[in-house]
Design a protein around this motif. Structure first.
Motif, PDB file in Angstrom:
ATOM      1  N   PRO A  69     -18.470  42.436  -6.836  1.00 30.26           N
ATOM      2  CA  PRO A  69     -17.445  43.432  -6.503  1.00 30.26           C
ATOM      3  C   PRO A  69     -17.576  43.874  -5.051  1.00 30.26           C
TER       4      PRO A  69
ATOM      5  N   GLU B 260     -17.086  46.788  -2.355  1.00 37.22           N
ATOM      6  CA  GLU B 260     -16.959  48.245  -2.280  1.00 37.22           C
ATOM      7  C   GLU B 260     -15.904  48.608  -1.241  1.00 37.22           C
ATOM      8  N   ALA B 261     -15.136  49.634  -1.528  1.00 38.34           N
ATOM      9  CA  ALA B 261     -14.096  50.080  -0.616  1.00 38.34           C
ATOM     10  C   ALA B 261     -14.716  50.634   0.656  1.00 38.34           C
ATOM     11  N   ASP B 262     -14.119  50.276   1.776  1.00 37.67           N
ATOM     12  CA  ASP B 262     -14.564  50.762   3.067  1.00 37.67           C
ATOM     13  C   ASP B 262     -13.633  51.906   3.467  1.00 37.67           C
TER      14      ASP B 262
END
Length: 188
Positions: free
Chosen positions: A62, A64-66
């Motif tokens: 997955p 991760e959102a930045d």
């Protein structure tokens, strides 16, 4: 005989590896290679990749959102929207099911900021090719008019009639097939 036995063992190991997928990566590599959990050679090969023990660098991980990318991600256009509506035989009138679905389709299109709407009409193989081209154009025009009526600018709507040239369900000539009597809508 010994060669046959070795081939069978290798086949079983290969099948076991394929079945176990990512979870068996570390033990299979280490059972055939180095005696330690991580060899120098393996560390050099995998140096740019952060791999947890027991995982392959080829397994899906997955992302991760930045937080810094959120404004750019929000500015991306929505995914294209595609819909299909069906017609009563030899008409440009929706089937009962498509009549109900049409409201949802048109509401979804209206709710989007769109740059282009492509509407392609199709027919089944009943009738002549020339007649079916005209019928497919009338079906596409029917959907175009509905979009315009709901506020979609007419200059961004492209229509085309394909007649019986792109069947959804392959049939012989002169066959009635409801799934071929359709309009496909592609909104971007």
């Amino acid at each position: 005989m010994m060669l046959k036995k070795q081939f069978q063992i290798l086949t079983v190991l290969l099948i076991t590896q394929l079945i176990s997928g990512c979870s068996g990566y570390s033990s299979a590599v280490n059972s055939l290679g180095p005696e330690t959990p991580t060899s120098e050679m393996r560390a050099q090969i995998e140096a740019p990749v952060d791999v947890a023990e027991g995982q392959s660098p080829f397994c899906v991980k997955p992302v991760e959102a930045d937080p810094e990318m959120e404004p750019a991600m929000a500015a991306l256009p929505p995914e294209p929207y595609r819909a299909r509506l069906y017609f009563i035989f030899d008409t440009s009138q929706f089937t009962a099911e498509s009549e109900v679905a049409a409201k949802q389709v048109f509401d979804e299109i209206k709710s989007r900021q769109i740059a282009e709407a492509i509407v392609i009409g199709h027919t089944d193989t009943m009738g002549s090719e020339q007649y079916n081209i005209g019928l497919s154009e009338r079906r596409a025009e029917r959907v175009r008019q509905e979009l315009i009526r709901r506020g979609i600018p007419e200059n961004i709507i492209i229509t085309k009639g394909m007649g019986e040239s792109e069947l959804l369900v392959d049939t012989a000539d002169e066959v009635v097939e409801e799934k071929n009597r359709r309009v496909e809508i592609d909104v971007r």
